[in-house]
Write a protein that holds these residues in place. Structure first.
Motif, PDB file in Angstrom:
ATOM      1  N   MET A 159       0.825  -1.193   0.000  1.00  0.00           N
ATOM      2  CA  MET A 159       0.000   0.000   0.000  1.00  0.00           C
ATOM      3  C   MET A 159       0.869   1.257   0.000  1.00  0.00           C
ATOM      4  O   MET A 159       0.352   2.373   0.125  1.00  0.00           O
ATOM      5  CB  MET A 159      -0.936  -0.024   1.213  1.00  0.00           C
ATOM      6  CG  MET A 159      -1.841  -1.253   1.239  1.00  0.00           C
ATOM      7  SD  MET A 159      -2.838  -1.421   2.724  1.00  0.00           S
ATOM      8  CE  MET A 159      -4.132  -0.234   2.427  1.00  0.00           C
ATOM      9  N   THR A 160       2.180   1.076  -0.140  1.00  0.00           N
ATOM     10  CA  THR A 160       3.124   2.182  -0.201  1.00  0.00           C
ATOM     11  C   THR A 160       4.260   1.799  -1.148  1.00  0.00           C
ATOM     12  O   THR A 160       4.288   0.677  -1.667  1.00  0.00           O
ATOM     13  CB  THR A 160       3.655   2.536   1.197  1.00  0.00           C
ATOM     14  OG1 THR A 160       4.434   3.739   1.130  1.00  0.00           O
ATOM     15  CG2 THR A 160       4.496   1.416   1.769  1.00  0.00           C
ATOM     16  N   LYS A 165       3.219  -0.048  -5.025  1.00  0.00           N
ATOM     17  CA  LYS A 165       1.899   0.120  -4.410  1.00  0.00           C
ATOM     18  C   LYS A 165       0.772  -0.151  -5.402  1.00  0.00           C
ATOM     19  O   LYS A 165       0.870   0.110  -6.603  1.00  0.00           O
ATOM     20  CB  LYS A 165       1.756   1.517  -3.830  1.00  0.00           C
ATOM     21  CG  LYS A 165       1.709   2.628  -4.872  1.00  0.00           C
ATOM     22  CD  LYS A 165       1.611   3.997  -4.209  1.00  0.00           C
ATOM     23  CE  LYS A 165       1.564   5.101  -5.270  1.00  0.00           C
ATOM     24  NZ  LYS A 165       1.525   6.447  -4.658  1.00  0.00           N
ATOM     25  N   ASP A 168      -6.610   0.961  -4.362  1.00  0.00           N
ATOM     26  CA  ASP A 168      -7.608   0.212  -3.598  1.00  0.00           C
ATOM     27  C   ASP A 168      -8.333  -0.792  -4.487  1.00  0.00           C
ATOM     28  O   ASP A 168      -8.576  -1.937  -4.077  1.00  0.00           O
ATOM     29  CB  ASP A 168      -8.626   1.169  -2.970  1.00  0.00           C
ATOM     30  CG  ASP A 168      -8.028   2.011  -1.850  1.00  0.00           C
ATOM     31  OD1 ASP A 168      -6.844   1.801  -1.513  1.00  0.00           O
ATOM     32  OD2 ASP A 168      -8.742   2.876  -1.305  1.00  0.00           O
ATOM     33  N   MET A 171      -6.123  -3.722  -5.120  1.00  0.00           N
ATOM     34  CA  MET A 171      -6.070  -4.573  -3.927  1.00  0.00           C
ATOM     35  C   MET A 171      -7.272  -5.509  -3.893  1.00  0.00           C
ATOM     36  O   MET A 171      -7.136  -6.713  -3.646  1.00  0.00           O
ATOM     37  CB  MET A 171      -6.071  -3.699  -2.670  1.00  0.00           C
ATOM     38  CG  MET A 171      -4.793  -2.942  -2.427  1.00  0.00           C
ATOM     39  SD  MET A 171      -3.594  -3.889  -1.466  1.00  0.00           S
ATOM     40  CE  MET A 171      -4.431  -4.013   0.102  1.00  0.00           C
ATOM     41  N   VAL A 187      -0.005  -8.266   3.391  1.00  0.00           N
ATOM     42  CA  VAL A 187      -0.204  -6.842   3.116  1.00  0.00           C
ATOM     43  C   VAL A 187       0.806  -5.999   3.880  1.00  0.00           C
ATOM     44  O   VAL A 187       0.905  -6.094   5.108  1.00  0.00           O
ATOM     45  CB  VAL A 187      -1.638  -6.402   3.490  1.00  0.00           C
ATOM     46  CG1 VAL A 187      -1.834  -4.911   3.155  1.00  0.00           C
ATOM     47  CG2 VAL A 187      -2.680  -7.241   2.768  1.00  0.00           C
ATOM     48  N   ALA A 189       1.039  -2.581   5.111  1.00  0.00           N
ATOM     49  CA  ALA A 189      -0.012  -1.593   5.357  1.00  0.00           C
ATOM     50  C   ALA A 189       0.573  -0.273   5.858  1.00  0.00           C
ATOM     51  O   ALA A 189       0.854  -0.109   7.049  1.00  0.00           O
ATOM     52  CB  ALA A 189      -1.014  -2.157   6.364  1.00  0.00           C
ATOM     53  N   ASN A 191      -0.053   4.082   4.594  1.00  0.00           N
ATOM     54  CA  ASN A 191      -0.743   4.968   3.668  1.00  0.00           C
ATOM     55  C   ASN A 191       0.259   5.772   2.846  1.00  0.00           C
ATOM     56  O   ASN A 191       0.960   6.639   3.368  1.00  0.00           O
ATOM     57  CB  ASN A 191      -1.671   5.908   4.452  1.00  0.00           C
ATOM     58  CG  ASN A 191      -2.507   6.785   3.542  1.00  0.00           C
ATOM     59  OD1 ASN A 191      -1.976   7.522   2.720  1.00  0.00           O
ATOM     60  ND2 ASN A 191      -3.812   6.700   3.698  1.00  0.00           N
ATOM     61  N   ALA A 225      -3.924   2.410   7.224  1.00  0.00           N
ATOM     62  CA  ALA A 225      -3.801   1.418   6.152  1.00  0.00           C
ATOM     63  C   ALA A 225      -4.193   0.032   6.647  1.00  0.00           C
ATOM     64  O   ALA A 225      -4.794  -0.758   5.902  1.00  0.00           O
ATOM     65  CB  ALA A 225      -2.375   1.417   5.607  1.00  0.00           C
ATOM     66  N   ALA A 229      -7.018  -2.160   4.909  1.00  0.00           N
ATOM     67  CA  ALA A 229      -6.774  -3.521   4.423  1.00  0.00           C
ATOM     68  C   ALA A 229      -7.776  -4.501   5.031  1.00  0.00           C
ATOM     69  O   ALA A 229      -8.275  -5.409   4.354  1.00  0.00           O
ATOM     70  CB  ALA A 229      -5.342  -3.944   4.755  1.00  0.00           C
TER      71      ALA A 229
END
Length: 473
Positions: A159-160, A165, A168, A171, A187, A189, A191, A225, A229
């Protein structure tokens, strides 16, 4: 017992500890497998007296990075030889590093390349996770399901990091493939937009020393995050595993989800038990030594360390991994990119720890922070189950591979990089004293470490393991 039934190895007087049991017996090994547990076993071709030692299943490191392709100008210090050598010297007999897809590249090609990197190098057994960085329609419909069927049943999403990354929507699409094909998604996690915004502000103000890495990645960006998730997993109705959880705020989100009956698993690592934000530099410190401890999420404070220890003992975490990310410190392809100190946002992320993972956690056993059974569960049994390698790995039982580590539970060792077996030029745990150390380490019945000395087994003896379906219970 006939001559054909003779034992290759007998471990005498073993004090065996598994995730659920403890018992004394002799262990008989033939053709790399445990074939009998009992008393008064017949003479083996080789004998080891385990009196005074603990016999534990070999560690399974479910999260480490070895010879992973890097952007131009960067290089990991450990390949499959030096990385697996270090692993077994620390009591780990199975590793699961990552075959990483590049954006615009094929996932199948990434796997083929990673097999080439491992072939003829690994000294212990290994499986692969996948990293899905570009979930195109072809990857989602064809490549990923086909790889799952071939034994790559876990994959990581980020997620980064701009080059890794996922959005959404992406994902959700990856989680849906995992649900349809009985695979597990790991994951990372944090942001990305929050980190980018904070980083731009800090760099714009000239605050670029390593310690600002932690300020750019506060607990709130991990908490948000993690919650997001979890929401995705709930929407798709699929289990996920949140990796390298650093502290209490993310733990609270995970505990909340677990309390609602969601299958949210979690992992933490030694850096969140033994390092703090101050290891990246104190206030007013403009030095660069703190780069050695730059990792993501970053180490936090003693209060968060205590929260991680509590979560290890009360069942929030299923897996304890190293997240070994081996970049040399004094290296123009490592922490000093281009041969000079870098702003915090350009320092390669990660710390080495594949050899020290188990001794650091075992020290928690010696200090009464967790039980021997919890130690085995977190470091061997549950990683083997979660990543589809049980019962071949993760236990001492008839039919399992003879991956057995004999521990001296009272041996005190002061960690020093010069005594470690990785190819990294530092350890962030330099000078820490731990109680408990692996003495003899066997992989499929072959003694690779004897009396703490690496015996230089043949490179390439390690075998690739096709993983089965995750077992999450």
């Amino acid at each position: 017992m006939s001559a054909n039934d003779s034992l290759d190895l007998v471990i005498r007087n073993a004090d065996v500890v598994t995730a659920s049991d403890r018992f004394r017996c002799d262990i008989g090994v033939r053709d790399g497998k445990i074939v009998t547990l009992g008393h008064g076993l017949p003479q083996g071709v080789r004998e080891i007296d385990a009196h005074g030692l603990l016999a534990l299943p070999g560690g399974v490191d479910g999260h480490c990075h070895l010879d992973q392709p890097m952007p131009e100008g960067m290089r990991m210090a450990d390949d499959f030889f030096t990385g697996t050598r270090a692993a077994v010297c620390g009591g780990t007999t199975t590793v699961i590093p990552f075959a990483a897809q590049e954006k615009g590249g094929s996932l199948k090609a990434a796997v083929a390349d990673y097999h080439r990197r491992a072939e003829g190098r690994a000294v212990i057994d290994y499986a692969f996770h996948l990293i899905v960085a570009d979930p195109t329609p072809a990857v989602l419909a064809d490549e990923l399901p086909a790889l799952i069927r071939k034994g790559y049943t876990s994959f990581k999403v980020y997620m980064t990091y701009d080059d890794l990354k996922l959005s959404d929507r992406e994902m959700l699409s990856v989680l849906d493939v995992a649900r349809e094909n009985n695979a597990l998604v790991m994951v990372h996690a944090e942001n990305a937009d929050c980190i980018s915004w904070l980083t731009d502000k800090l760099v714009g103000e000239g605050r670029i020393a390593p310690r600002f890495h932690g300020i750019a990645r506060p607990a709130a960006v991990e908490r948000e995050a993690t919650h997001r998730a979890i929401t995705f997993a709930e929407l798709v109705d699929v289990p996920i595993l949140i990796v390298h959880v650093s502290g209490k705020e993310a733990i609270e989100q995970i505990r909340w989800a677990q309390g609602r009956g969601l299958q949210i698993l979690a992992e933490t690592c030694p850096q969140y038990l033994y390092l703090t934000a101050e290891d990246m530099g104190l206030e007013g410190d403009h030095g660069y030594e703190g780069a050695k401890c730059v990792c993501s999420p970053p180490p936090r404070d003693p209060e968060n360390q205590a929260a991680v220890w509590r979560a290890l003992t009360n069942g929030v975490f299923s897996v304890f991994s190293s997240d070994h990310a081996p970049f040399n410190y004094d290296d123009p392809q490592g922490k000093k990119l281009g041969g000079t100190a870098q702003p915090f946002d350009h320092i390669p992320n990660g710390v080495p720890g594949i050899e020290t993972r188990l001794p650091l956690l075992f020290d928690g056993v010696a200090r009464g922070k967790l039980s021997l059974h919890q130690f085995v569960e977190l470091t061997s049994y549950r990683p083997a189950k979660v990543y589809g390698l049980y019962p071949r790995k993760g236990t001492i039982a008839v039919g399992a591979d003879a991956d057995i580590v004999l521990w001296d539970p009272s041996r005190k060792v002061r960690i020093a990089n010069e005594a470690l077996h990785h190819a990294v030029d530092y350890t962030p745990y330099e000078g820490m004293e731990v109680t408990g150390w692996p003495v003899h380490c066997l992989s499929r019945g072959e003694l690779l470490v004897e009396d703490g000395k690496y015996l230089e087994p043949e490179a390439g003896r390690g075998r690739f393991l096709e993983a089965g379906a995750p077992e999450l219970s």
